[in-house]
Design a protein around this motif. Structure first.
Motif, mmCIF file in Angstrom:
data_model
loop_
_atom_site.group_PDB
_atom_site.id
_atom_site.type_symbol
_atom_site.label_atom_id
_atom_site.label_comp_id
_atom_site.label_asym_id
_atom_site.label_seq_id
_atom_site.Cartn_x
_atom_site.Cartn_y
_atom_site.Cartn_z
ATOM 1 N N ALA A 35 33.493 37.135 38.822
ATOM 2 C CA ALA A 35 32.747 36.697 39.994
ATOM 3 C C ALA A 35 31.776 35.635 39.501
ATOM 4 O O ALA A 35 31.358 35.669 38.339
ATOM 5 C CB ALA A 35 31.988 37.865 40.624
ATOM 6 N N GLN A 36 31.463 34.697 40.339
ATOM 7 C CA GLN A 36 30.535 33.662 39.907
ATOM 8 C C GLN A 36 29.323 33.610 40.830
ATOM 9 O O GLN A 36 29.395 34.023 41.970
ATOM 10 C CB GLN A 36 31.208 32.296 39.808
ATOM 11 C CG GLN A 36 31.522 31.620 41.116
ATOM 12 C CD GLN A 36 32.890 31.988 41.668
ATOM 13 O OE1 GLN A 36 33.621 32.773 41.084
ATOM 14 N NE2 GLN A 36 33.234 31.414 42.798
ATOM 15 N N GLN A 48 34.831 40.659 34.462
ATOM 16 C CA GLN A 48 35.153 42.026 34.865
ATOM 17 C C GLN A 48 36.399 42.510 34.133
ATOM 18 O O GLN A 48 37.302 41.727 33.830
ATOM 19 C CB GLN A 48 35.427 42.080 36.366
ATOM 20 C CG GLN A 48 34.241 41.677 37.213
ATOM 21 C CD GLN A 48 34.617 41.558 38.673
ATOM 22 O OE1 GLN A 48 35.691 41.097 39.018
ATOM 23 N NE2 GLN A 48 33.708 41.983 39.549
#
Length: 102
Positions: A35-36, A48
């Motif tokens: 995720a950013q 992750q």
């Protein structure tokens, strides 16, 4: 960049990679998701493993852009040389979703 400068740069990268991969002091992290996030000065990536965070990387926008450009070129070159497109996670999710709808 001259041929000699390019050769020297590649040798330095290979030396750095060899050290990083062989050193017990450098963490080795595997991720199969991310995720950013970003703020007004930096970009962050949460790596992750099976949906759970296992590392956070923070970097400047300049470094993030450079990483984007270099990774993009490497992947495009691989796809061109192999004659195959590498699937994105979004593409795989769409395929799985179609299969689940059947």
């Amino acid at each position: 960049m001259s041929k000699k400068e390019e050769t020297d740069k590649n040798a330095n990268i290979q030396t750095l990679a060899k050290y990083a991969l062989e050193s017990d002091e450098v963490p080795k992290i595997y991720a199969n998701g991310f995720a950013q996030f970003f703020n007004n000065a930096d970009v962050g990536i949460i790596l992750q493993l099976n949906g759970k965070p296992n590392a956070v990387i923070n970097m400047s926008y300049t470094l993030a852009k450079t990483l984007h450009d270099r990774l993009g070129k490497q992947i495009k070159d691989l796809e061109k040389d192999s004659g195959h497109d590498i699937m994105t996670t979004e593409f795989v999710d769409r395929i799985k979703s179609k299969r689940n709808d059947e």
